[in-house]
Design a protein around this motif. Sequence first.
Motif, short mmCIF file in Angstrom:
data_model
loop_
_atom_site.label_atom_id
_atom_site.label_comp_id
_atom_site.label_asym_id
_atom_site.label_seq_id
_atom_site.Cartn_x
_atom_site.Cartn_y
_atom_site.Cartn_z
N LEU A 1 0.83 -1.21 0.00
CA LEU A 1 0.00 0.00 0.00
C LEU A 1 0.86 1.26 0.00
CD1 LEU A 1 -2.76 -1.13 2.52
CD2 LEU A 1 -3.09 -0.66 0.09
N ALA A 2 1.93 1.25 0.78
CA ALA A 2 2.83 2.40 0.79
C ALA A 2 3.52 2.55 -0.56
CB ALA A 2 3.88 2.24 1.89
N GLY A 3 3.86 1.42 -1.17
CA GLY A 3 4.48 1.48 -2.48
C GLY A 3 3.54 2.00 -3.55
N ALA A 4 2.24 1.82 -3.35
CA ALA A 4 1.26 2.27 -4.33
C ALA A 4 0.94 3.75 -4.19
CB ALA A 4 -0.02 1.45 -4.21
N THR A 5 0.93 4.26 -2.95
CA THR A 5 0.45 5.63 -2.74
C THR A 5 1.34 6.50 -1.86
OG1 THR A 5 -0.84 5.04 -0.77
CG2 THR A 5 -1.94 4.79 -2.91
N GLY A 6 2.30 5.90 -1.14
CA GLY A 6 3.09 6.67 -0.21
C GLY A 6 2.38 6.97 1.09
N THR A 7 1.27 6.28 1.36
CA THR A 7 0.47 6.54 2.54
C THR A 7 1.20 6.23 3.84
OG1 THR A 7 -1.64 5.97 3.62
CG2 THR A 7 -0.53 4.21 2.43
N ALA A 8 0.84 6.95 4.88
CA ALA A 8 1.27 6.60 6.24
C ALA A 8 0.25 5.61 6.80
CB ALA A 8 1.33 7.85 7.12
N PHE A 9 0.54 5.04 7.98
CA PHE A 9 -0.29 3.95 8.50
C PHE A 9 -0.57 4.07 9.99
CE2 PHE A 9 1.61 2.17 4.74
CZ PHE A 9 0.58 1.43 4.18
N VAL A 10 -1.65 3.39 10.37
CA VAL A 10 -1.86 3.01 11.75
C VAL A 10 -1.72 1.49 11.77
CG1 VAL A 10 -3.44 2.96 13.70
CG2 VAL A 10 -3.47 4.90 12.13
N ALA A 11 -0.80 0.97 12.57
CA ALA A 11 -0.55 -0.47 12.59
C ALA A 11 -0.33 -0.94 14.01
CB ALA A 11 0.67 -0.81 11.73
N LYS A 12 -0.48 -2.26 14.22
CA LYS A 12 -0.33 -2.79 15.57
C LYS A 12 1.13 -2.71 16.03
CE LYS A 12 -0.21 -7.67 14.06
NZ LYS A 12 -0.89 -8.97 14.21
N TYR A 13 1.30 -2.48 17.31
CA TYR A 13 2.62 -2.25 17.90
C TYR A 13 3.58 -3.40 17.63
CZ TYR A 13 6.23 -1.70 21.46
OH TYR A 13 7.43 -1.59 22.12
N GLU A 14 3.07 -4.65 17.60
CA GLU A 14 3.94 -5.81 17.40
C GLU A 14 4.75 -5.71 16.12
OE1 GLU A 14 0.38 -7.31 19.80
OE2 GLU A 14 0.82 -5.83 18.24
N LEU A 15 4.21 -5.03 15.12
CA LEU A 15 4.91 -4.90 13.85
C LEU A 15 6.18 -4.08 14.01
CD1 LEU A 15 4.51 -5.74 10.87
CD2 LEU A 15 3.52 -3.48 10.49
N SER A 16 6.18 -3.14 14.95
CA SER A 16 7.36 -2.30 15.16
C SER A 16 8.54 -3.10 15.71
CB SER A 16 7.03 -1.15 16.12
OG SER A 16 6.82 -1.64 17.44
N GLN A 17 8.27 -4.29 16.25
CA GLN A 17 9.32 -5.11 16.84
C GLN A 17 9.93 -6.09 15.84
OE1 GLN A 17 10.08 -4.29 20.23
NE2 GLN A 17 8.73 -2.69 19.42
N VAL A 18 9.39 -6.17 14.62
CA VAL A 18 9.94 -7.06 13.61
C VAL A 18 11.17 -6.41 13.00
CG1 VAL A 18 9.52 -8.27 11.44
CG2 VAL A 18 7.67 -8.02 13.11
#
Length: 307
Positions: free
Chosen positions: A117-134
């Motif tokens: 999605l970011a690659g398609a539009t450059g959008t920012a996100f709201v995502a679950k915290y667990e993703l930040s730890q990957v």
Amino acid sequence: MASASTAKAKGLAQAERRLARLSARRLAAMRGEKTPLTVREWLRFALRTLGILLGLLVSVPLHYLYRVFAYGSPFPMLFLRYTAWVVGARVHIRGTPLRRDVFFIANHVSWVDILALAGATGTAFVAKYELSQVPVIGWLCRLNRTVFVKRENRMDVAQQINALKEALADNWSVTVFPEGTTTDGKSLLPFKSSMLSVLEPPPPGVLVQPVVLDYGEVSEFIGWIGEEDGLNNAMRVMARKGSFRLRITYLEPFSPEEYHGRKAIAAKAREEIEEELGATLDEPLRDFRHTVEAIRYFAPDAKTGES
């Protein structure tokens, strides 16, 4: 003719055994078990990781050099698009995404969603915290101004809404996954409307555009569900043979001013996504089969006590 028939039967049997093996490993991963990789899978994972690192070596200096002269660097978007391709996603876009002053609302299957999605539009996100730890993935998300949400921490909602407003002003578009977790691509959870509070009241001129992500026949394999940790899922996906199709459908945008409050906005977006996803799958959506206590979702068998 007999030899050709025998070869075809042998090929079908091998394909069935491979699918059975993949299914067994996926089920084990959902139970929280580590996925053992073969030598070939380790090689694929290493090559894809190397490809991402090489992309970083090129993109990061160009990004910061660009920022010396201008603010809106295109390199995070280009790098995330490239990373989605490296991990195997072949993205096909249907519909026309708005480029600014838009709040995208999407279903959620995988961390690959964010790259695509970011690659398609450059959008920012709201995502679950667990993703930040990957590893790596979390850093990439921060590069694109992702707002990480701890599902169990309801005290920081106001702070998260402020961060969301800043991201919307900075990136011109923000994507939220109101299911609150990832699913198997064949289900759609109830939408949590708390992170739509930024649309109550909506900023002037901002529209809402529902988005549908469809991984086709590999959705259950790609999906990050059950007790699987993020690193295991990332390794499993990046070690997979070949590529996979990801179709992103941008539906007709609507004005949030026409709906009274975040719950009505969430209901409208979910209705649109459910209809399109059901048509894409060519079958009714099914109940999600995994309990997610953090968002207070209980699978049907968990409610009834059936196995």
